[in-house]
Design a protein around this motif. Structure first.
Motif, short mmCIF file in Angstrom:
data_model
loop_
_atom_site.label_atom_id
_atom_site.label_comp_id
_atom_site.label_asym_id
_atom_site.label_seq_id
_atom_site.Cartn_x
_atom_site.Cartn_y
_atom_site.Cartn_z
N PRO A 176 32.72 -14.40 -21.34
CA PRO A 176 33.21 -14.23 -19.97
C PRO A 176 32.24 -14.77 -18.91
O PRO A 176 32.66 -15.16 -17.83
CB PRO A 176 33.40 -12.72 -19.84
N ALA A 177 30.94 -14.79 -19.21
CA ALA A 177 29.98 -15.33 -18.24
C ALA A 177 30.25 -16.79 -17.93
O ALA A 177 29.90 -17.27 -16.85
CB ALA A 177 28.55 -15.17 -18.77
N GLU A 178 30.88 -17.52 -18.85
CA GLU A 178 31.19 -18.93 -18.59
C GLU A 178 32.68 -19.19 -18.38
O GLU A 178 33.06 -20.22 -17.81
CB GLU A 178 30.68 -19.80 -19.75
N ALA A 179 33.55 -18.25 -18.81
CA ALA A 179 34.99 -18.46 -18.71
C ALA A 179 35.62 -17.78 -17.50
O ALA A 179 36.77 -18.07 -17.18
CB ALA A 179 35.68 -17.96 -19.99
N VAL A 180 34.90 -16.89 -16.83
CA VAL A 180 35.43 -16.23 -15.64
C VAL A 180 34.77 -16.85 -14.42
O VAL A 180 33.54 -16.90 -14.31
CB VAL A 180 35.18 -14.71 -15.67
N ILE A 181 35.60 -17.31 -13.49
CA ILE A 181 35.14 -18.00 -12.28
C ILE A 181 35.25 -17.05 -11.10
O ILE A 181 36.32 -16.47 -10.87
CB ILE A 181 36.00 -19.26 -12.03
N PRO A 182 34.19 -16.84 -10.34
CA PRO A 182 34.31 -16.00 -9.14
C PRO A 182 35.16 -16.69 -8.09
O PRO A 182 35.16 -17.91 -7.95
CB PRO A 182 32.86 -15.84 -8.66
N LEU A 183 35.91 -15.89 -7.34
CA LEU A 183 36.72 -16.40 -6.22
C LEU A 183 36.34 -15.59 -4.99
O LEU A 183 36.55 -14.38 -4.94
CB LEU A 183 38.21 -16.23 -6.53
N LEU A 184 35.81 -16.28 -3.98
CA LEU A 184 35.28 -15.61 -2.79
C LEU A 184 35.86 -16.26 -1.55
O LEU A 184 35.79 -17.49 -1.40
CB LEU A 184 33.75 -15.69 -2.76
N LEU A 185 36.44 -15.47 -0.66
CA LEU A 185 36.97 -15.97 0.60
C LEU A 185 36.21 -15.34 1.76
O LEU A 185 35.94 -14.13 1.74
CB LEU A 185 38.46 -15.65 0.74
N PHE A 186 35.92 -16.18 2.78
CA PHE A 186 35.20 -15.70 3.94
C PHE A 186 35.80 -16.29 5.20
O PHE A 186 36.29 -17.43 5.20
CB PHE A 186 33.72 -16.09 3.88
N ALA A 187 35.75 -15.52 6.27
CA ALA A 187 36.14 -16.00 7.59
C ALA A 187 35.16 -15.41 8.59
O ALA A 187 34.55 -14.37 8.34
CB ALA A 187 37.56 -15.59 7.94
N VAL A 188 35.00 -16.07 9.71
CA VAL A 188 34.06 -15.60 10.73
C VAL A 188 34.72 -14.49 11.55
O VAL A 188 35.62 -14.77 12.35
CB VAL A 188 33.59 -16.76 11.62
N HIS A 189 34.30 -13.26 11.33
CA HIS A 189 34.74 -12.11 12.12
C HIS A 189 36.27 -12.03 12.25
O HIS A 189 36.80 -11.71 13.31
CB HIS A 189 34.13 -12.15 13.53
N ASP A 190 36.97 -12.34 11.18
CA ASP A 190 38.43 -12.29 11.25
C ASP A 190 38.96 -11.81 9.90
O ASP A 190 39.15 -12.60 8.98
CB ASP A 190 39.00 -13.67 11.59
N GLU A 191 39.21 -10.51 9.80
CA GLU A 191 39.66 -9.99 8.51
C GLU A 191 41.16 -10.19 8.29
O GLU A 191 41.68 -9.86 7.23
CB GLU A 191 39.31 -8.51 8.38
N ASN A 192 41.86 -10.74 9.29
CA ASN A 192 43.28 -11.02 9.13
C ASN A 192 43.57 -12.52 9.05
O ASN A 192 44.67 -12.97 9.33
CB ASN A 192 44.06 -10.41 10.31
N ALA A 193 42.55 -13.29 8.67
CA ALA A 193 42.68 -14.75 8.67
C ALA A 193 43.64 -15.24 7.59
O ALA A 193 44.24 -16.31 7.74
CB ALA A 193 41.31 -15.40 8.47
N VAL A 194 43.79 -14.48 6.52
CA VAL A 194 44.61 -14.93 5.38
C VAL A 194 45.68 -13.89 5.11
O VAL A 194 45.35 -12.72 4.87
CB VAL A 194 43.74 -15.14 4.14
N PRO A 195 46.95 -14.28 5.15
CA PRO A 195 48.03 -13.32 4.86
C PRO A 195 47.85 -12.71 3.46
O PRO A 195 47.58 -13.43 2.48
CB PRO A 195 49.29 -14.17 4.93
#
Length: 910
Positions: free
Chosen positions: A716-735
């Motif tokens: 899993p250390a090589e087969a699981v890919i992290p997915l991280l989303l960020f926005a600048v001070h906007d927690e509603n940026a992505v539906p």
């Protein structure tokens, strides 16, 4: 009849001569009534005038001196004869036609300006003061007092300051310690008459406190230059915050130190003050410039040398400053870890983990601590706490296994990389080796479970359902963001596994600029790589939106087909000219509102697998080349951080090289049966070897040449890919996405605490600990905005009573029902009672302490809002400004004064 007079000191004679010459009379001689003895130079030069000093025991000797006087000299006649015995005929040839007395206190007033009166307490101090003030007076005299009275304090301060070479206002413990570093001034002090040094020592003990006694005792014993090292050792042998108990070895150790103080036995107050003052001196020096820091380190080394000389080195663990103390604390910590490592599959005992936590706190408190070693020690304790968490059933689906890697085992991987790197001390290293083996055994079970679920899904061609696969990221994550009208910067960090993703997300969160988003504001999710987990398969599949194999050209073509008008940047596109952190064309593309998606491949982590050591690198916006700069110019875009695969690090001597038909690192064609630690994979998501390959799930296996790290297998250390989303001070940026909760598991951030039963039994055994209230925290409430809930007009319905009311539950309920709380709740920014209860209960369960992240978790608050929530809670509990709730200097730990809360809100003490 002649009188018995005291011998006159040369300095007093000089001062009387100076006063005489200042009178400007025409006489060439002066009579001074004193014992007719003179052992100094026979001729003084005062200004430009030579003055001869002649002892005159008889009138004949006085007359002879006058007769023999050279024309260019003035004459001083020292005699104990009275004026009557000298006779008028002789006196007509001397100043004022009479003899003058040499009263030492008259000389004192002269050297202090001549216009002062003596304080009687100064005179009662003794004749030695007058002699010392006269002999040691500067050429220009002593500084006059502020008023007309020469006080004892003023006189002795200036005398002691001159003797020690200190400003009179610096005669405190710190000043004395600084003086002790100067061997020259110590020798000058030691050369003074004993009566003087005794008197000065008494005065210094008055103004500098008990520190003066051991410092001066060391100076007199010839060990003054070691005063600071001796003070450090005195502090070690009088440990503070430790319950006094019989300790013969400690008494013997103190006795061995006494010869360094001339055999003097220090009182408890003197030794304690001495130790505290020397520690303070070292702290200040360590914060000073290079030269001062060098002196501090020299003192620390000397203290350790003395400890070895007198055979007390084994007691240095009590020192928070001496490097040897840090070594001993680390060894005590290593011993505690070794005892806490579980054996034969059993979980570690909670009390042994608590002991390791206590030893870790001692290591962390050491000023000379090696910070990387301390961080590794923290990781070791985290792994012990993880081992104490019941393992539970195996995941039922591959999605469950992916989530376990993202939400728990990835954190384990992050910690065990540090523990694998180990410690320089062999005793600690052995403990880490045992711990690593225990962690590996559990992780190996998880790795096999993951690989078997992956094998089943791949071979059975199962539909992904909620699972995100690498080929789904653009369609299921990026495109909805674009469809919602937001532009995206997608950064593909080649080789970033879940452990590295955790570090990078932490560094972004600490910036205070970026808000992390997760699906529905819940835990993080991850992405499943295609097989084998190599770049040519996964990166091409990522940009193609389907399982594909290809190079950079294939990636570009597939990307442009799906996202016309967007930009894909590879390594060569990100190189910059001199003086520019971001290439102008790249910056222009990111800033261009007509470019909906900019994707960039950053190869730093993958490159490290060949050329450096990814296991010891802390990945962050600072260590991933170009990441910080790209983020700086993309703050109006939603940032998606993803990878094409993770990696495993080389296991050193534990690594196993297996024979294979190819030189691939972590996969081989299915030309034979899979061996131990391998599984056979087949299906449409196996993109190489004609859809059928053997992949290892054990991390220590490899087929190709040795490197720093590898990928391609089914761990899993090589087969699981992290997915991280960020926005600048906007927690509603992505539906469908919202502000992320705390991502770390509880064992990562919180010390292991006794269960309610253990706490009760301990409190029964220790009735004095009545204020320590421990309980399990209430379940976290669902996420809601900090200020979303209006203040209710009526009190909320009381919660369901627990099956067995414990003191903490009663206390929290009493707080919410108290009139003081109701008044304050109505005037403060609204914070739901459920959240208040959850956070206060958590603090009580932690005996008044909890990390802010834990409070966020318990209260269901997104991590980026926990600081604001804490501020509101603090205002709510701060009755009349009393610090019921506060924040530690580390900025991460909340402290609740339970007793003060009980008092301020009128509650019944638990």
């Amino acid at each position: 009849m002649s009188l018995t007079r005291a011998a006159v000191r040369p300095a007093a004679v000089r001062r009387k001569v100076e006063a005489w010459l200042a009178e400007r009379d025409d006489s060439d001689a002066i009579v001074l009534h004193a014992r007719p003895e003179w052992t100094d130079e026979p001729v003084l030069t005062v200004g430009d005038t030579p003055v001869r000093i002649v002892p005159c025991p008889t009138p004949i000797a006085a007359r002879a001196a006058l007769a023999d006087r050279a024309a260019y000299e003035k004459l001083v006649l020292l005699t104990d004869l009275t004026d009557m015995e000298l006779g008028d005929g002789l006196l007509t040839h001397v100043s004022m036609q009479k003899g003058r007395s040499v009263d030492p206190w008259d000389v004192v007033t002269q050297v202090f300006g001549g216009q002062v009166r003596l304080d009687s307490t100064l005179v009662r101090t003794g004749r030695w003061v007058a002699d010392a003030l006269t002999d040691l007076a500067p050429v220009e005299g002593w500084a006059p007092p502020a008023g007309l009275i020469l006080t004892r304090d003023h006189a002795l301060r200036h005398l002691a300051g001159a003797v020690l070479g200190l400003d009179p206002d610096e005669l405190d413990g710190a000043g004395l310690l600084q003086w002790s570093t100067d061997a020259r001034t110590q020798l000058r002090f030691a050369d003074l008459p004993t009566e003087w040094t005794d008197g000065i020592a008494v005065f210094l003990a008055e103004v500098a406190g008990p520190v003066a006694v051991p410092v001066l005792a060391a100076v007199r014993a010839g060990h003054g230059i070691d005063a600071i090292p001796l003070g450090l050792l005195a502090g070690v042998l009088r440990p503070r915050d430790v319950e006094p108990r019989p300790d013969v070895e400690l008494v013997v150790a103190r006795t061995r130190l006494e010869p360094r103080f001339g055999g003097a036995r220090l009182t408890e107050a003197q030794a304690t003050a001495f130790g505290e003052a020397t520690e303070a001196w070292i702290y200040r020096a360590l914060d000073g410039d290079d030269a001062v820091r060098h002196d501090a380190h020299r003192m620390l080394r000397r203290a350790e040398e003395i400890a070895a000389e007198i055979d007390i080195a084994g007691r240095l663990a009590a020192s928070a400053l001496l490097p040897a103390g840090f070594t001993q604390r680390m060894r005590a910590f290593g011993a505690a870890v070794r005892l806490a490592v579980p054996v034969a599959g059993a979980g570690p005992a909670a009390e042994l983990i608590e002991r390791a936590q206590d030893r870790l706190a001692e290591v962390e408190a050491h000023r000379s601590a090696d910070r990387p070693r301390v961080e590794t020690a923290r990781m070791a304790v985290r792994l012990l706490r993880w081992l104490a968490v019941p393992e539970g059933p195996a995941p039922a689906t591959i999605l469950d296994a992916v989530h376990r890697q993202v939400r728990a085992d990835g954190w384990v991987d992050r910690a065990r990389l540090d523990v694998f790197a180990g410690d320089v001390d062999q005793e600690v290293a052995q403990a880490y080796r045992l711990l690593h083996a225990a962690v590996d055994a559990r992780r190996a079970r998880h790795d096999r479970q993951f690989a078997e679920l992956l094998q089943d899904m791949t071979g059975a061609e199962r539909e992904p359902g909620a699972l995100l696969r690498v080929e789904d990221v653009l369609d299921r994550v990026v495109r909805p963001v674009l469809d919602g009208g937001r532009r995206v910067l997608m950064l593909v960090l080649d080789g970033m596994g879940t452990a590295a993703g955790i570090e990078i997300a932490d560094s972004l969160g600490r910036s205070g600029v970026w808000t992390e988003l997760t699906p529905g504001g819940g835990p993080r999710t991850g992405v499943l790589a295609a097989l084998p987990t190599v770049t040519q398969v996964n990166r091409c599949s990522l940009f193609s939106g389907r399982i594909a194999v290809g190079d950079r050209g294939a990636e570009l073509r597939a990307f442009r087909e799906q996202f016309p008008g967007s930009v894909l940047l590879h390594k060569s596109d990100l190189r910059t000219p001199a003086g520019q952190a971001v290439d102008p064309e790249v910056a222009a593309a990111i800033a261009d509102p007509a470019v909906p998606l900019v994707a960039a491949v950053i190869n730093t982590i993958d490159d490290a697998l060949d050329r450096s050591d990814p296991g010891t690198t802390e990945w962050s916006t600072d260590t991933v080349n170009g990441l910080r700069d790209l983020l700086a110019v993309a703050q109006d875009r939603v940032v998606v951080l993803v990878s094409d695969h993770g990696h495993v690090v080389d296991r050193g001597t534990e690594a196993v090289l297996l024979p294979a038909d190819s030189s691939e690192n972590r996969w081989r064609p299915a030309t034979g049966e899979p061996g131990d630690g391998e599984l056979l994979f087949w299906g449409s998501r196996v993109a190489l070897a004609e859809g059928k390959a053997i992949l290892p799930w054990r991390e220590e296996l490899r087929y190709g040449p040795r490197k720093a790290g590898y990928h391609g297998g089914a761990a899993p250390a090589e087969a699981v890919i992290p997915l991280l989303l960020f926005a600048v001070h906007d927690e509603n940026a992505v539906p469908g996405w919202a502000g992320a909760p705390v991502s770390s598991p509880e064992w990562w951030r919180e010390p292991l605490r006794p269960t309610a039963g253990e706490a009760t039994s301990r409190e029964a055994a220790q009735p004095e600990n009545r204020r320590s209230v421990r309980r399990a925290a209430r379940p976290a409430v669902q996420d809601e905005g900090l200020f979303d809930l209006p203040a209710p007009t009526a009190a909320p319905a009381p919660p369901e009573p627990p099956a067995a009311a414990d003191p903490a539950t009663v206390l929290v309920d009493a707080l919410l029902a108290s009139p003081v709380y109701a008044d304050r709740r109505g005037t403060r920014a609204p914070l739901s009672d459920e959240r208040v209860a959850a956070m206060v209960a958590t603090l009580i369960a932690g005996n008044g302490r909890a990390a802010l992240e834990t409070l966020a978790t318990r209260a269901g608050v997104p991590v980026h809002r926990v600081t604001g929530t804490f501020t509101v809670l603090r205002r709510l509990l701060q009755v009349e400004g009393y610090p019921v709730l506060s924040l530690d200097p580390d900025g991460r730990t909340a402290k609740l004064d339970i007793a003060l809360m009980v008092e301020q809100f009128g509650l019944e003490a638990p």
